[in-house]
Design an enzyme around this catalytic site. Structure first.
Site, PDB file in Angstrom:
ATOM      1  NE  ARG A   1      -3.084 -35.161 -29.695  1.00 59.82           N
ATOM      2  CZ  ARG A   1      -2.195 -36.147 -29.609  1.00 59.82           C
ATOM      3  NH1 ARG A   1      -2.547 -37.359 -29.353  1.00 59.82           N
ATOM      4  NH2 ARG A   1      -0.927 -35.898 -29.778  1.00 59.82           N
TER       5      ARG A   1
ATOM      6  CB  SER B   1      -4.607 -36.300 -35.012  1.00 62.43           C
ATOM      7  OG  SER B   1      -3.801 -37.008 -35.911  1.00 62.43           O
ATOM      8  CG  HIS B   2      -4.213 -40.947 -34.858  1.00 63.59           C
ATOM      9  ND1 HIS B   2      -3.235 -39.991 -34.981  1.00 63.59           N
ATOM     10  CD2 HIS B   2      -3.849 -41.727 -33.816  1.00 63.59           C
ATOM     11  CE1 HIS B   2      -2.315 -40.203 -34.054  1.00 63.59           C
ATOM     12  NE2 HIS B   2      -2.666 -41.246 -33.331  1.00 63.59           N
TER      13      HIS B   2
ATOM     14  CE  LYS C   1      -2.036 -32.804 -35.709  1.00 63.78           C
ATOM     15  NZ  LYS C   1      -2.126 -33.735 -36.854  1.00 63.78           N
TER      16      LYS C   1
ATOM     17  CG  ASP D   1      -4.388 -38.693 -40.364  1.00 68.60           C
ATOM     18  OD1 ASP D   1      -4.629 -37.999 -41.370  1.00 68.60           O
ATOM     19  OD2 ASP D   1      -3.714 -38.272 -39.410  1.00 68.60           O
TER      20      ASP D   1
ATOM     21  CG  ASP E   1      -5.267 -34.264 -38.885  1.00 65.88           C
ATOM     22  OD1 ASP E   1      -4.850 -35.422 -39.092  1.00 65.88           O
ATOM     23  OD2 ASP E   1      -4.545 -33.365 -38.419  1.00 65.88           O
TER      24      ASP E   1
ATOM     25  CG  ASP F   1      -1.678 -34.764 -40.407  1.00 68.07           C
ATOM     26  OD1 ASP F   1      -2.030 -35.944 -40.225  1.00 68.07           O
ATOM     27  OD2 ASP F   1      -1.415 -33.991 -39.462  1.00 68.07           O
ATOM     28  NE  ARG F   2      -1.117 -40.000 -38.799  1.00 70.91           N
ATOM     29  CZ  ARG F   2      -1.335 -41.204 -38.247  1.00 70.91           C
ATOM     30  NH1 ARG F   2      -0.443 -42.153 -38.359  1.00 70.91           N
ATOM     31  NH2 ARG F   2      -2.436 -41.438 -37.590  1.00 70.91           N
TER      32      ARG F   2
ATOM     33  CB  THR G   1       9.614 -40.001 -33.617  1.00 78.08           C
ATOM     34  OG1 THR G   1      10.275 -41.136 -34.184  1.00 78.08           O
ATOM     35  CG2 THR G   1       8.119 -40.148 -33.798  1.00 78.08           C
TER      36      THR G   1
ATOM     37  CD  GLU H   1       7.161 -37.999 -37.901  1.00 79.25           C
ATOM     38  OE1 GLU H   1       7.579 -38.278 -36.779  1.00 79.25           O
ATOM     39  OE2 GLU H   1       6.112 -37.371 -38.102  1.00 79.25           O
TER      40      GLU H   1
ATOM     41  CG  HIS I   1       3.018 -36.966 -39.893  1.00 78.82           C
ATOM     42  ND1 HIS I   1       2.030 -36.020 -39.884  1.00 78.82           N
ATOM     43  CD2 HIS I   1       2.847 -37.697 -38.768  1.00 78.82           C
ATOM     44  CE1 HIS I   1       1.273 -36.168 -38.802  1.00 78.82           C
ATOM     45  NE2 HIS I   1       1.752 -37.175 -38.104  1.00 78.82           N
TER      46      HIS I   1
END
Length: 458
Positions: free
Chosen positions: A15, A103-104, A113, A237, A239, A241-242, A301, A320, A324
């Site tokens: 990233r 992501s965020h 990823k 979020d 992308d 995934d959350r 984590t 998590e 996630h």
């Protein structure tokens, strides 16, 4: 040797800031390294998806050029949520995929990823990509590029699996992230009436940051629940995934409490199953899992680390604190905010009103995630000192799998180094306000003793 910016090679992904540390040329080289790794593992193709960021098309193109240069085919699955890119690896039978996503993070960030041969790359595997590029340890060939549209297959798969007991009206905030391209249609097909917020994909994120783990980003959901007759609110979020969840009266149901709901449901069909959760989660989770016939397992984590543990243990469920959630029961074991939202509504639709089900989940006074900002490298040095020399009066257990988590009879405190930014992450929970303050005071003393002059956020 070709020197690459070290700071983009993170613990769970790559990233960086677009056109500064993360350029098209760097991404092409990473693609070449990923293709080379795939060749060594006998893989012949890698699926590539991207989120809605403005830099996505150029970076995804560069990535695929690099993959092709290693003699590996690149399958372009287009602008889709990260879970759909993971799904593509199964659906297309290629076992490898890369999601081009920030992501965020803010709009000027992007990243990768990565999954090769069914394994999510993390930690040493990501550092090895850098070493491979710098050493020139690359395969060469002429891979092909082709496109595949897997959206219909993904939506059909979820609609075929998840059944709502009754129609529900929900607020849905996609935060202008890529989930907005798919989630409204998916949830309508599941039987939902939707109050949509920011479902237009816009890589500038003009309305709010696409990160539902931060309460301020759920303010619009809370307002929409007040102003409409929607029953509950969900948010995704950047992308997809959350998942974030909000009750009718505006209470945020944090992911560790969401996991209680999922654990009770999954364990009703998988008695004795293991449920994995990260060190940031509530201490009320383990007794809840046991009470519902499961085996709790606290772990590090990080989505890639949790996925690896899930694969190793065969656990049917993991989650998590960051949002996630990983369903292996009935699904593939990857983190998927859209599927998690569907499973949530399946459970809640069995009750006449979803809100009491959510609000009755065990809860305790706790702090949000607190951060100590430090220089690069210092968070790990601090936690090493805390492990070696930290004194915690009245502690019943000190857990050091990921930072220092101190368990007391009436609460816990946690300090762990972030793997993504140079901060120490803190979290506290207790049976009551007085116990919470006592535990925090104990951490103040311990942190000051090992790192004099430290600036604490609590």
């Amino acid at each position: 040797m070709n020197q690459l910016p070290a700071e983009i090679f993170k613990a769970y992904d790559i990233r960086g800031i677009v056109n500064k540390s993360l350029t098209a040329d760097v991404v092409r080289q990473v693609g070449h390294a990923l293709g080379s790794l795939a060749v060594e593992q006998g893989q012949t193709a890698i699926a590539v998806g991207r989120d809605g960021r403005l830099s996505g098309p150029e970076l995804a193109g560069a990535l695929m050029d690099g993959i092709n240069a290693a003699g590996v085919d690149a399958i372009d699955v287009g602008c889709v949520p990260t879970p759909l890119t993971y799904f593509a690896a199964y659906e297309l039978g290629c076992h490898s995929c890369v999601s081009v996503t920030g992501s965020h993070n803010p709009p000027d960030y992007n990243g990768l990823k990565m999954v090769i041969g069914g394994t999510t790359l993390a930690l040493d595997a990501i550092q090895d990509l850098k070493k491979r590029i710098e050493a020139g340890n690359l395969k060469h060939g002429q891979g092909q590029r082709r496109s595949a549209d897997i959206t219909a297959a993904y939506v059909d798969k979820i609609v075929g699996d998840v059944k709502l007991a009754r129609p529900m009206k929900i607020v849905m905030d996609c935060g202008n992230g890529v989930a907005g391209a798919i989630a409204p249609e998916l949830f309508k097909r599941l039987g939902c009436d939707i109050v949509p917020l920011y479902c237009e994909v816009d890589g500038n994120f003009p309305n709010h940051h696409p990160d539902p783990s931060k309460p301020e980003n759920l303010a619009d959901v809370i307002r929409a629940l007040k102003e409409t007759d929607a029953e509950i609110g969900i948010a995704f979020d950047g992308d997809g995934d959350r998942l974030g969840v909000v009750t009718k009266d505006g209470e945020i149901i944090f992911p560790d409490r969401q996991l209680m709901l999922f654990a009770a449901d999954v364990l009703s069909r998988v008695p004795g199953g293991q449920v994995i959760y990260d060190v940031k989660c509530t201490r009320l989770l383990a007794p809840w899992i046991r009470q519902h016939g499961g085996v709790p397992l606290m772990w590090n984590t990080g989505h890639a680390l949790v996925k690896a543990k899930l694969k190793e243990t065969g656990a049917p469920l993991a989650g998590e604190m960051s949002g996630h959630t990983f369903f292996k029961e009935r699904w593939y074991g990857f983190d998927d905010g859209l599927y998690t939202g569907a499973r949530l509504l399946e459970i809640l639709s069995k009750a006449a009103d979803a809100n009491p089900v959510l609000k009755n989940l065990p809860n305790a006074p706790s702090t949000p995630e607190l951060n100590i900002k430090m220089a690069e490298g210092e968070p790990f040095a601090l936690i090493d000192k805390l492990k070696a020399n930290g004194k915690f009066a009245g502690a019943e257990e000190i857990i050091t799998i990921d930072g220092v988590r101190v368990e007391y009879a009436d609460g816990f405190g946690l300090a762990r180094p972030s793997n993504t930014t140079p901060v120490v992450v803190l979290r506290f929970e207790a049976d009551n306000a007085a116990a919470l303050e006592r535990i925090q005071q104990g951490f103040r003393q311990a942190l000051n003793a090992v790192w004099p002059g430290i600036q604490l956020p609590f």
